[in-house]
Write a protein that holds these residues in place. Structure first.
Motif, PDB file in Angstrom:
ATOM      1  N   GLU A  60       0.834  -1.196   0.000  1.00 20.06           N
ATOM      2  CA  GLU A  60       0.000   0.000   0.000  1.00 20.06           C
ATOM      3  C   GLU A  60       0.868   1.244   0.000  1.00 20.06           C
ATOM      4  OE1 GLU A  60      -3.388  -0.147  -0.093  1.00 20.06           O
ATOM      5  OE2 GLU A  60      -3.123  -2.311  -0.226  1.00 20.06           O
ATOM      6  N   GLU A  61       0.459   2.225  -0.772  1.00 20.61           N
ATOM      7  CA  GLU A  61       1.173   3.506  -0.810  1.00 20.61           C
ATOM      8  C   GLU A  61       0.451   4.467   0.114  1.00 20.61           C
ATOM      9  OE1 GLU A  61       4.291   5.822  -1.859  1.00 20.61           O
ATOM     10  OE2 GLU A  61       3.934   3.825  -2.648  1.00 20.61           O
ATOM     11  N   ARG A  62       1.106   4.913   1.161  1.00 19.15           N
ATOM     12  CA  ARG A  62       0.547   5.906   2.077  1.00 19.15           C
ATOM     13  C   ARG A  62       1.543   7.044   2.203  1.00 19.15           C
ATOM     14  NH1 ARG A  62      -4.346   6.290   2.706  1.00 19.15           N
ATOM     15  NH2 ARG A  62      -4.175   7.200   4.745  1.00 19.15           N
ATOM     16  N   VAL A  63       1.047   8.242   2.182  1.00 10.16           N
ATOM     17  CA  VAL A  63       1.883   9.425   2.329  1.00 10.16           C
ATOM     18  C   VAL A  63       1.487  10.105   3.631  1.00 10.16           C
ATOM     19  CG1 VAL A  63       2.457  11.679   1.364  1.00 10.16           C
ATOM     20  CG2 VAL A  63       2.132   9.713  -0.156  1.00 10.16           C
ATOM     21  N   ARG A  64       2.496  10.411   4.422  1.00 14.76           N
ATOM     22  CA  ARG A  64       2.266  11.099   5.688  1.00 14.76           C
ATOM     23  C   ARG A  64       3.009  12.427   5.643  1.00 14.76           C
ATOM     24  NH1 ARG A  64       3.689   7.783  10.762  1.00 14.76           N
ATOM     25  NH2 ARG A  64       1.763   6.794  10.177  1.00 14.76           N
ATOM     26  N   ALA A  65       2.349  13.442   6.166  1.00 15.40           N
ATOM     27  CA  ALA A  65       2.974  14.760   6.242  1.00 15.40           C
ATOM     28  C   ALA A  65       2.746  15.345   7.627  1.00 15.40           C
ATOM     29  CB  ALA A  65       2.393  15.694   5.188  1.00 15.40           C
ATOM     30  N   LEU A  66       3.747  16.062   8.105  1.00 14.07           N
ATOM     31  CA  LEU A  66       3.641  16.819   9.341  1.00 14.07           C
ATOM     32  C   LEU A  66       3.475  18.272   8.929  1.00 14.07           C
ATOM     33  CD1 LEU A  66       6.585  15.094  11.196  1.00 14.07           C
ATOM     34  CD2 LEU A  66       4.181  14.464  11.218  1.00 14.07           C
ATOM     35  N   VAL A  92      -6.824  14.046   8.846  1.00 13.82           N
ATOM     36  CA  VAL A  92      -6.039  14.469  10.011  1.00 13.82           C
ATOM     37  C   VAL A  92      -5.906  13.292  10.982  1.00 13.82           C
ATOM     38  CG1 VAL A  92      -5.913  16.066  11.970  1.00 13.82           C
ATOM     39  CG2 VAL A  92      -6.753  16.869   9.741  1.00 13.82           C
ATOM     40  N   GLU A  93      -4.678  12.800  11.110  1.00 10.17           N
ATOM     41  CA  GLU A  93      -4.399  11.676  12.001  1.00 10.17           C
ATOM     42  C   GLU A  93      -4.144  12.133  13.432  1.00 10.17           C
ATOM     43  OE1 GLU A  93      -4.383   8.266  11.436  1.00 10.17           O
ATOM     44  OE2 GLU A  93      -5.354   8.866   9.565  1.00 10.17           O
ATOM     45  N   SER A  94      -3.510  13.283  13.587  1.00 10.66           N
ATOM     46  CA  SER A  94      -3.295  13.840  14.919  1.00 10.66           C
ATOM     47  C   SER A  94      -3.205  15.353  14.801  1.00 10.66           C
ATOM     48  CB  SER A  94      -2.032  13.260  15.565  1.00 10.66           C
ATOM     49  OG  SER A  94      -0.887  13.639  14.855  1.00 10.66           O
ATOM     50  N   LEU A  95      -3.539  16.011  15.900  1.00 18.47           N
ATOM     51  CA  LEU A  95      -3.541  17.463  15.939  1.00 18.47           C
ATOM     52  C   LEU A  95      -3.216  17.887  17.361  1.00 18.47           C
ATOM     53  CD1 LEU A  95      -4.216  20.184  14.490  1.00 18.47           C
ATOM     54  CD2 LEU A  95      -6.570  19.842  15.284  1.00 18.47           C
ATOM     55  N   ARG A  96      -2.193  18.734  17.489  1.00 19.63           N
ATOM     56  CA  ARG A  96      -1.755  19.159  18.816  1.00 19.63           C
ATOM     57  C   ARG A  96      -1.487  20.655  18.827  1.00 19.63           C
ATOM     58  NH1 ARG A  96       1.217  14.896  17.135  1.00 19.63           N
ATOM     59  NH2 ARG A  96       0.851  12.936  18.196  1.00 19.63           N
ATOM     60  N   LEU A  97      -1.873  21.316  19.907  1.00 17.03           N
ATOM     61  CA  LEU A  97      -1.461  22.688  20.171  1.00 17.03           C
ATOM     62  C   LEU A  97      -0.078  22.594  20.796  1.00 17.03           C
ATOM     63  CD1 LEU A  97      -2.297  25.711  20.253  1.00 17.03           C
ATOM     64  CD2 LEU A  97      -3.159  25.265  22.567  1.00 17.03           C
ATOM     65  N   VAL A  98       0.886  23.334  20.260  1.00 16.62           N
ATOM     66  CA  VAL A  98       2.263  23.218  20.722  1.00 16.62           C
ATOM     67  C   VAL A  98       2.838  24.593  21.064  1.00 16.62           C
ATOM     68  CG1 VAL A  98       2.702  21.104  19.396  1.00 16.62           C
ATOM     69  CG2 VAL A  98       3.194  23.325  18.365  1.00 16.62           C
ATOM     70  N   SER A  99       3.911  24.568  21.817  1.00 17.81           N
ATOM     71  CA  SER A  99       4.648  25.804  22.080  1.00 17.81           C
ATOM     72  C   SER A  99       5.741  25.933  21.023  1.00 17.81           C
ATOM     73  CB  SER A  99       5.263  25.762  23.478  1.00 17.81           C
ATOM     74  OG  SER A  99       6.211  24.713  23.561  1.00 17.81           O
ATOM     75  N   GLY A 100       6.270  27.124  20.869  1.00 20.01           N
ATOM     76  CA  GLY A 100       7.377  27.308  19.934  1.00 20.01           C
ATOM     77  C   GLY A 100       7.035  28.237  18.799  1.00 20.01           C
ATOM     78  N   ASP A 101       7.601  27.951  17.633  1.00 17.83           N
ATOM     79  CA  ASP A 101       7.500  28.847  16.483  1.00 17.83           C
ATOM     80  C   ASP A 101       6.173  28.770  15.739  1.00 17.83           C
ATOM     81  OD1 ASP A 101      10.062  29.770  16.952  1.00 17.83           O
ATOM     82  OD2 ASP A 101      10.981  28.279  15.630  1.00 17.83           O
ATOM     83  N   TYR A 102       5.359  27.788  16.027  1.00 13.21           N
ATOM     84  CA  TYR A 102       4.056  27.687  15.389  1.00 13.21           C
ATOM     85  C   TYR A 102       3.046  27.205  16.422  1.00 13.21           C
ATOM     86  CZ  TYR A 102       5.796  22.897  14.748  1.00 13.21           C
ATOM     87  OH  TYR A 102       6.329  21.648  14.937  1.00 13.21           O
ATOM     88  N   VAL A 108      -1.020  14.441   8.831  1.00 21.08           N
ATOM     89  CA  VAL A 108      -2.005  14.164   7.784  1.00 21.08           C
ATOM     90  C   VAL A 108      -1.565  12.940   7.004  1.00 21.08           C
ATOM     91  CG1 VAL A 108      -3.060  15.104   5.690  1.00 21.08           C
ATOM     92  CG2 VAL A 108      -2.554  16.611   7.599  1.00 21.08           C
ATOM     93  N   GLU A 109      -2.524  12.098   6.608  1.00 23.15           N
ATOM     94  CA  GLU A 109      -2.216  10.941   5.751  1.00 23.15           C
ATOM     95  C   GLU A 109      -3.099  10.958   4.526  1.00 23.15           C
ATOM     96  OE1 GLU A 109      -2.217   7.044   7.399  1.00 23.15           O
ATOM     97  OE2 GLU A 109      -0.548   7.481   8.735  1.00 23.15           O
TER      98      GLU A 109
END
Length: 162
Positions: A60-66, A92-102, A108-109
């Motif tokens: 299977e071809e799956r593409v994942r992106a952060l 959307v496989e996961s979604l997090r509020l983070v500290s830092g530059d963004y 995403v898959e």
């Protein structure tokens, strides 16, 4: 460590442990383990069970992106509002509020780079509060959910020649 915490650690290690296995490892009875798991599920602590898949070992071809997301909030919109909107998308496989530059880290898959790119440009970028997206495509995965990937035949020893 509480019995709930012990059971959670065992399930994180291997969600396929039987209640008999977990009872033996925690000194609880099987019925106590079953009751604890039912309580953890009812309380929303355990949200589901999933397999860790090494897509590189399949046909299977799956593409994942952060994806890094920057947002600008207004008086009526909160981070939770934006997260609720984005989390509804099946890509959307996961979604997090983070500290830092963004602000948000989103995984995403999709079936192709084109599909992932279109999702970001057509569904994510147009959200009014999102001011910038940066997409990083995953080239290779070496470890997921605590599980190392590889062929299992790695021999890190140096060869010795006579």
């Amino acid at each position: 460590m509480s019995s709930r915490a012990e059971i959670l650690e065992l399930l994180r290690e291997n969600a396929r442990y039987s209640t008999e296995d977990m009872a033996r490892q925690t000194d609880l009875s099987e019925s106590e383990v079953e009751a604890a798991i039912e309580e953890l599920e009812a309380d929303g602590v355990i949200r589901g069970y999933t397999a860790v898949v090494d897509w590189g070992e399949t046909d299977e071809e799956r593409v994942r992106a952060l994806v890094e997301l920057n947002v600008t909030l207004d008086r009526e919109t909160s981070y939770a509002d934006i997260a609720a909107r984005l989390a509804k998308f099946p890509e959307v496989e996961s979604l997090r509020l983070v500290s830092g530059d963004y602000d948000f880290d989103m995984e995403v898959e999709g079936d192709s780079m084109r599909e992932v790119s279109r999702f970001i440009s057509d569904k994510v970028a147009p959200v009014p509060e999102i001011t910038q997206t940066v997409t990083h495509y995953v080239m290779e995965s070496y470890k997921e959910s605590g599980i190392e990937f590889g062929d299992g035949h790695d021999d890190d020893r140096l060869s010795v020649s006579p």
